[in-house]
Enzyme design. Structure first.
Site, PDB file in Angstrom:
ATOM      1  N   ASN A  12     -22.230  11.749   6.339  1.00 33.23           N
ATOM      2  CA  ASN A  12     -22.709  12.514   7.498  1.00 33.23           C
ATOM      3  C   ASN A  12     -24.063  11.945   7.902  1.00 33.23           C
ATOM      4  OD1 ASN A  12     -23.559  14.385   9.356  1.00 33.23           O
ATOM      5  ND2 ASN A  12     -23.902  16.041   7.877  1.00 33.23           N
ATOM      6  N   TRP A  13     -24.045  11.184   8.996  1.00 34.51           N
ATOM      7  CA  TRP A  13     -25.300  10.543   9.428  1.00 34.51           C
ATOM      8  C   TRP A  13     -26.263  11.548  10.056  1.00 34.51           C
ATOM      9  CZ3 TRP A  13     -23.874   5.357  12.378  1.00 34.51           C
ATOM     10  CH2 TRP A  13     -23.242   4.487  11.475  1.00 34.51           C
ATOM     11  N   LYS A  14     -25.789  12.725  10.392  1.00 40.19           N
ATOM     12  CA  LYS A  14     -26.593  13.697  11.163  1.00 40.19           C
ATOM     13  C   LYS A  14     -27.115  13.006  12.430  1.00 40.19           C
ATOM     14  CE  LYS A  14     -27.705  15.889   6.834  1.00 40.19           C
ATOM     15  NZ  LYS A  14     -28.436  16.953   6.189  1.00 40.19           N
ATOM     16  N   HIS A  97     -21.117  23.013   9.488  1.00 44.18           N
ATOM     17  CA  HIS A  97     -22.209  22.511   8.630  1.00 44.18           C
ATOM     18  C   HIS A  97     -23.354  23.529   8.651  1.00 44.18           C
ATOM     19  CE1 HIS A  97     -25.544  20.050   7.221  1.00 44.18           C
ATOM     20  NE2 HIS A  97     -24.638  19.236   6.710  1.00 44.18           N
ATOM     21  N   GLU A  99     -26.386  23.241   8.997  1.00 43.91           N
ATOM     22  CA  GLU A  99     -27.373  23.040  10.078  1.00 43.91           C
ATOM     23  C   GLU A  99     -26.840  23.597  11.395  1.00 43.91           C
ATOM     24  OE1 GLU A  99     -27.971  18.861   9.333  1.00 43.91           O
ATOM     25  OE2 GLU A  99     -28.914  19.396   7.424  1.00 43.91           O
ATOM     26  N   GLU A 169     -21.472  23.181   0.123  1.00 42.29           N
ATOM     27  CA  GLU A 169     -22.813  22.633   0.282  1.00 42.29           C
ATOM     28  C   GLU A 169     -23.844  23.754   0.174  1.00 42.29           C
ATOM     29  OE1 GLU A 169     -22.742  18.645   2.414  1.00 42.29           O
ATOM     30  OE2 GLU A 169     -22.953  20.151   3.954  1.00 42.29           O
ATOM     31  N   GLY A 175     -30.587  18.022   1.627  1.00 40.60           N
ATOM     32  CA  GLY A 175     -31.783  17.324   2.103  1.00 40.60           C
ATOM     33  C   GLY A 175     -33.032  17.615   1.297  1.00 40.60           C
ATOM     34  N   SER A 214     -27.733  16.498  -1.498  1.00 36.38           N
ATOM     35  CA  SER A 214     -28.593  15.528  -2.208  1.00 36.38           C
ATOM     36  C   SER A 214     -27.840  14.644  -3.200  1.00 36.38           C
ATOM     37  CB  SER A 214     -29.754  16.264  -2.896  1.00 36.38           C
ATOM     38  OG  SER A 214     -30.592  16.877  -1.946  1.00 36.38           O
ATOM     39  N   GLY A 235     -25.279  13.191   3.015  1.00 38.59           N
ATOM     40  CA  GLY A 235     -26.159  13.062   4.170  1.00 38.59           C
ATOM     41  C   GLY A 235     -27.089  11.870   4.012  1.00 38.59           C
ATOM     42  N   GLY A 236     -28.308  12.147   3.585  1.00 37.51           N
ATOM     43  CA  GLY A 236     -29.369  11.127   3.534  1.00 37.51           C
ATOM     44  C   GLY A 236     -28.956   9.805   2.898  1.00 37.51           C
TER      45      GLY A 236
HETATM   46  C1  PEP Z   1     -25.251  17.128   4.419  1.00 41.62           C
HETATM   47  O1  PEP Z   1     -25.959  17.196   5.395  1.00 41.62           O
HETATM   48  O2  PEP Z   1     -24.046  17.411   4.516  1.00 41.62           O
HETATM   49  C2  PEP Z   1     -25.836  16.716   3.154  1.00 41.62           C
HETATM   50  C3  PEP Z   1     -25.155  16.917   2.066  1.00 41.62           C
HETATM   51  O3  PEP Z   1     -27.086  16.165   3.217  1.00 41.62           O
HETATM   52  P1  PEP Z   1     -27.901  15.488   2.001  1.00 41.62           P
HETATM   53  O4  PEP Z   1     -26.938  14.614   1.239  1.00 41.62           O
HETATM   54  O5  PEP Z   1     -28.984  14.708   2.652  1.00 41.62           O
HETATM   55  O6  PEP Z   1     -28.403  16.599   1.139  1.00 41.62           O
END
Ligand code: PEP
Length: 256
Positions: A12-14, A97, A99, A169, A175, A214, A235-236
């Site tokens: 997930n590039w966001k 998600h 967010e 999640e 994040g 994370s 994500g990141g």
């Molecule tokens: C996400 O946004 O779905 C996610 C898991 O982000 P991160 O890996 O950065 O915590």
């Protein structure tokens, strides 16, 4: 024993990277993914999708969107429909998600409506659920998840043959650099699986439940070894194709 549940690594590039960086990313990811057999998907922002589907063509990388509208078409400025996603070659879509829920006010009913529209259009929804720190602290994680999951079971029952995924999640892990411990992720996903079995019966057997929050190449292996965890939403760490590939490899190695 036959493999029942697919293992997934989903990026997930966001709201990161540029459309012009998409092809290069996918080229590097394709080069690194030769050695692993897990299912892989990349979810860039909307404007990147045509470049992403073109760059992934002929590979086993699937391209997903990060959101979709619950409306089908018409005067909904700024929205993107399921049919549009399908038309550019998208096969997956993230739904609900945290967010989207937290920053853009998406509630459980809207999340379920989006899941339904995705399934009606042959898209595989990756529906995200997860508790906040407060719910975990006061021991209400299970109650919270039951509440988020309830409308999803009703949609899933209406599409017994259609593939969909759940991503657990926890908001406190997204994040933050503080992933859930393998035992917390295992225990919570095992709880979600019991709920799935209660509501869906036999069709729950093929439902993959992912962990997200994370995940990075350093913590992927111990998480991947947990029997309830069928993959990762990343994500990141997914912004670097080599790091994301290493996470997919950790999943593949845990399965071997
Ligand atoms: C996400 O946004 O779905 C996610 C898991 O982000 P991160 O890996 O950065 O915590």
């Amino acid at each position: 024993m036959p493999k029942v549940r697919d293992r997934w690594a989903i990026a997930n590039w966001k709201m990161n990277l540029l459309p012009s960086q998409t092809a290069g990313y996918l080229e590097r990811l394709r080069a690194r993914l030769q050695e692993t057999q897990v299912s892989v998907a990349v979810c860039p922002p909307y404007p990147h999708l045509p470049a992403a589907t073109a760059a992934a063509a002929g590979s086993r990388i699937r391209i997903g969107a990060q959101n979709l509208s619950d409306r089908l078409q018409g005067a909904f400025t700024g929205e993107v429909s399921a049919a549009m996603l399908q038309d550019v070659g998208v096969s997956l879509v993230l739904v609900g998600h945290s967010e989207r829920r937290r920053l853009f006010g998406e509630d459980d009913a809207l999340v379920a409506a989006k899941m339904r529209v995705a399934l009606e259009h042959g898209l595989c929804p990756v529906v995200c659920v997860g508790e906040g720190l407060q719910e975990r602290k006061v021991g209400q994680t299970q109650l919270w998840l039951q509440h988020q999951l309830q409308p999803l079971w009703e949609v899933a029952q209406a599409f017994p043959q259609a593939p969909w995924l759940i991503a657990y999640e926890p908001i406190w892990a997204i994040g933050t650099g503080e992933a859930a411990t393998p035992s917390i992720a295992q225990e919570t996903i095992a709880f979600i699986r019991v709920q799935a079995e209660q509501h869906l019966g036999d069709i729950a057997a093929t439902l993959s439940i992912l962990y997200g929050g994370s995940v990075d190449p350093g913590n992927a292996s111990p998480l991947a070894l947990q029997p309830a965890i069928d993959g990762f939403l990343v994500g990141g760490a997914s912004l670097n194709p080599e790091a994301f590939a290493a996470i997919a490899e950790a999943l593949g190695a845990a399965e071997a």
